[in-house]
Design an enzyme around this catalytic site. Structure first.
Site, PDB file in Angstrom:
ATOM      1  N   LYS B  78      -2.120  -6.822   0.641  1.00 25.17           N
ATOM      2  CA  LYS B  78      -1.013  -5.888   0.363  1.00 25.17           C
ATOM      3  C   LYS B  78       0.005  -5.970   1.496  1.00 25.17           C
ATOM      4  CE  LYS B  78      -0.231  -1.015  -0.905  1.00 25.17           C
ATOM      5  NZ  LYS B  78      -0.855   0.319  -1.083  1.00 25.17           N
ATOM      6  N   SER B 158       0.228   2.659  -5.620  1.00 20.21           N
ATOM      7  CA  SER B 158       1.188   1.748  -5.027  1.00 20.21           C
ATOM      8  C   SER B 158       0.675   0.309  -4.882  1.00 20.21           C
ATOM      9  CB  SER B 158       1.605   2.252  -3.636  1.00 20.21           C
ATOM     10  OG  SER B 158       0.505   2.174  -2.734  1.00 20.21           O
ATOM     11  N   SER B 182      -3.670   5.192  -4.605  1.00 18.14           N
ATOM     12  CA  SER B 182      -2.966   3.902  -4.665  1.00 18.14           C
ATOM     13  C   SER B 182      -3.861   2.672  -4.792  1.00 18.14           C
ATOM     14  CB  SER B 182      -2.077   3.726  -3.435  1.00 18.14           C
ATOM     15  OG  SER B 182      -0.898   4.478  -3.586  1.00 18.14           O
TER      16      SER B 182
END
Lengths: 95, 491
Positions: B78, B158, B182
């Site tokens: 990420k 997210s 997330s």
């Protein structure tokens, strides 16, 4: 509690975010929707309840107050938008 | 043999048996990314050459007999984890030029385990969002489609790029971060397993901060076992994070085989919310039945302050974000927009560099921390947060784990739920309470809805008892037998 446009401008100033006149109205509506939603916390009785500030189930850890790192000026300056020698450079702040 | 459909555990066995090399495995993923990433936008930055170099090193390690269970396994990272020498944007324009001079602890530990970094995965800007549409580098397309429809759906957020990459076979696993859901919500939206461990289990050092009392790193993968392997490598004490827990890392993989016989599983009444869709309610019932059939005892419990979780979250998280994001001022790193003076430069830099959702949250946070409103909003929210923690502590005196749905719906369309910020926030209703309490929680794919989209169940455990979470999740995984694959995927 509902924010007026002057308060939205004041918050933007505190947050150091420039907002155009056109944005103020939109932000006012959106921020008021969020504040309206969180107002439901007023129903909760919190008498005698301590605030929970952290996620960790532990006391803050302390360490010896000694230097553990350093001599990394070039690494630290490598991402600077503007620099003069070993310094970060910003617009003039003192006349 | 396709190298793209293997689990991490299967690939590790095959690498050890020399059925293929780490370079071949990485090259297959690089090719898959080249083919599909232009469409899915799962990665902001791809690092194919770095990946091949790391794979080559992994092959040498395998040949030398010093390989571990993650040596040669290609992952998506990420783009919230600082990676030394590889641009790290947090999906924000304000960090567009930022190349970290150091490595986050979690990614350093993964590199030491021999993993391969395929690239930096897309996300909501500064991890603020539930759909990946707030990214400054464009939205991510969910590789799953509704039956008979080509409509583009969101992958959740997210960690939406991480989720899409693993689901579409553009990575074998991924790192995510979870502040209010997330990892878990995008895992549910894309048919993956994903765990947010206990707060303090993974170091936050080098992860771009959103809300520091809530942020936790965790893995996303195509099986519960793969998540256990990844979490083992990501976890552990780190002196660089003052909230890192000084605890030994258990063998998470060993917990997978434990089973649930004799475990008490709590079903919280308050999660049965008004207007819960029939398919989510039915999924939850099926999960209950699966655990009961495998010998668990089902116990009705109450988490009375559940309904206030989102309101607490949308005060606490923006408050911490407004403080954390004060550092983006155009002076030391990141983008700068020149102004007439220093203040004008700050204001122009931040106006140009932050997207609308980030600005909203900074402004809400600034307001609830401001003079005259602190007690009414921030302090009040912290007190209710304590009541939510107490709810969990009380429940865990009676049960070993809690079962709930992960999200109130399946993946929705790009452009839906955009009417106002609060509608989007409701996505996190089932995931936020565990974040506020700091307890571990995992989402596992449990079935498809009538439209053919994956749905997730959530298992919540006691502080630092990820092992029971893995045991229960693995039991659900075995019963669900989830083998469906998204229609958009690399072959």
């Amino acid at each position: 509690m509902s924010l007026d446009s002057a308060t939205v401008r004041r918050i933007a100033k505190l947050a150091r975010i420039r907002v155009d006149d056109a944005e103020v109205g939109v932000l006012q509506t959106e921020l008021n929707a969020i504040l309206g939603y969180v107002d439901q916390l007023n129903e909760v009785n919190v008498d005698g309840v301590a605030p929970l500030s952290g996620g960790a189930q532990m006391a803050m850890r302390l360490r010896e107050d000694t230097v553990t790192d350093g001599e990394q000026a070039e690494n630290i300056l490598a991402n600077a938008p503007d620099r003069v020698g070993p310094f970060f450079a910003v617009p003039k702040v003192v006349e | 043999m396709s190298l793209l459909n293997l689990t991490i555990a299967e690939a590790a066995r095959a690498l050890g048996a020399k059925k293929f090399s780490a370079v071949e495995l990485t090259a297959a993923h690089n090719a898959a990314i080249a083919a599909l990433n232009p469409r899915l936008n799962a990665y902001i930055t791809v690092t194919p050459e770095l990946a091949l170099a790391q794979a080559k090193a992994a092959d040498a390690r395998i040949a030398a007999g010093s390989a571990g269970p993650l040596t040669g396994i290609p992952l998506a990272i990420k783009d919230l984890f600082c990676t030394a020498g590889v641009r790290t944007t947090a999906a924000s324009k304000i960090l567009e030029p930022f190349v970290p001079p150091y490595e986050s602890t979690v990614t350093r530990q993964l590199l030491e385990a021999g993993t391969v970094c395929l690239g930096k995965a897309n996300l909501d800007e500064f991890a603020m969002g539930s759909s990946n549409i707030t990214s400054g580098y464009g939205p991510v397309e969910n590789p799953w489609k509704r039956n008979g429809s080509e409509a583009r759906l969101v992958p959740g957020g997210s960690s939406g790029g991480s989720a899409a990459a693993v689901a579409a076979r553009l990575a074998m696993g991924a790192t995510g971060t979870d502040t209010g859901g997330s990892i878990r919500q995008p895992a549910a939206f894309t048919g993956l397993a994903g765990i947010k461990p206990t707060y303090g289990r993974c170091s936050r050092y080098g992860i771009v901060a959103f809300a520091s009392s809530l942020d936790q790193a965790g893995p996303m993968a195509r099986s519960v076992e793969d998540c256990a392997i990844l979490l083992g490598a990501m976890s552990g004490f780190d002196a660089h994070d003052s909230t890192s827990a000084a605890r030994a890392v258990p063998d998470f993989g060993a917990a997978i085989a434990r089973g649930v016989k004799g475990l008490r599983i709590g079903i919280p009444a308050e999660y049965r919310m008004d207007g819960m869709s029939a398919e989510i309610a039915a999924l939850w019932e099926r999960g209950v039945a699966w655990l009961r059939e495998q010998g668990a005892e089902i116990v009705d419990i109450s988490l009375p302050h559940t309904k206030y979780g989102l309101a607490v979250y949308y005060i606490v998280a923006p408050a911490e974000a407004s403080s954390n994001l004060a550092r983006y001022d155009g002076v030391r790193f990141g983008a700068r927009v020149d102004g007439e003076d220093l203040i004008d430069m700050y204001e122009r830099t931040r106006a140009a560099g932050f997207g609308p959702e980030v600005k909203r949250r900074i402004m809400i946070g600034t307001y609830v921390l401001s003079h005259g409103y602190y007690d009414a909003y921030y302090l009040k929210a912290q007190k209710v947060r304590n009541l939510i923690l107490r709810d969990f502590n009380n429940a865990f005196e009676k049960v070993d784990a809690i079962l709930t749905p992960t999200a109130p719906s399946a993946a929705f369309g790009l452009g839906e739920k955009m009417d106002d910020p609060v509608t989007m926030y409701l996505n996190d209703v089932f995931t936020v309470p565990a974040s506020l309490a700091g307890v571990p929680a995992m989402s596992i794919p449990a079935g498809l809805n009538a439209e053919g989209l994956p749905l997730g169940l959530q298992v919540i455990g006691k502080h630092f008892d990820e092992e029971t979470v893995f045991a229960v999740s693995a039991a659900l995984e075995r019963a669900a037998g989830f083998t469906a694959m998204p229609s958009v995927r690399a072959e």
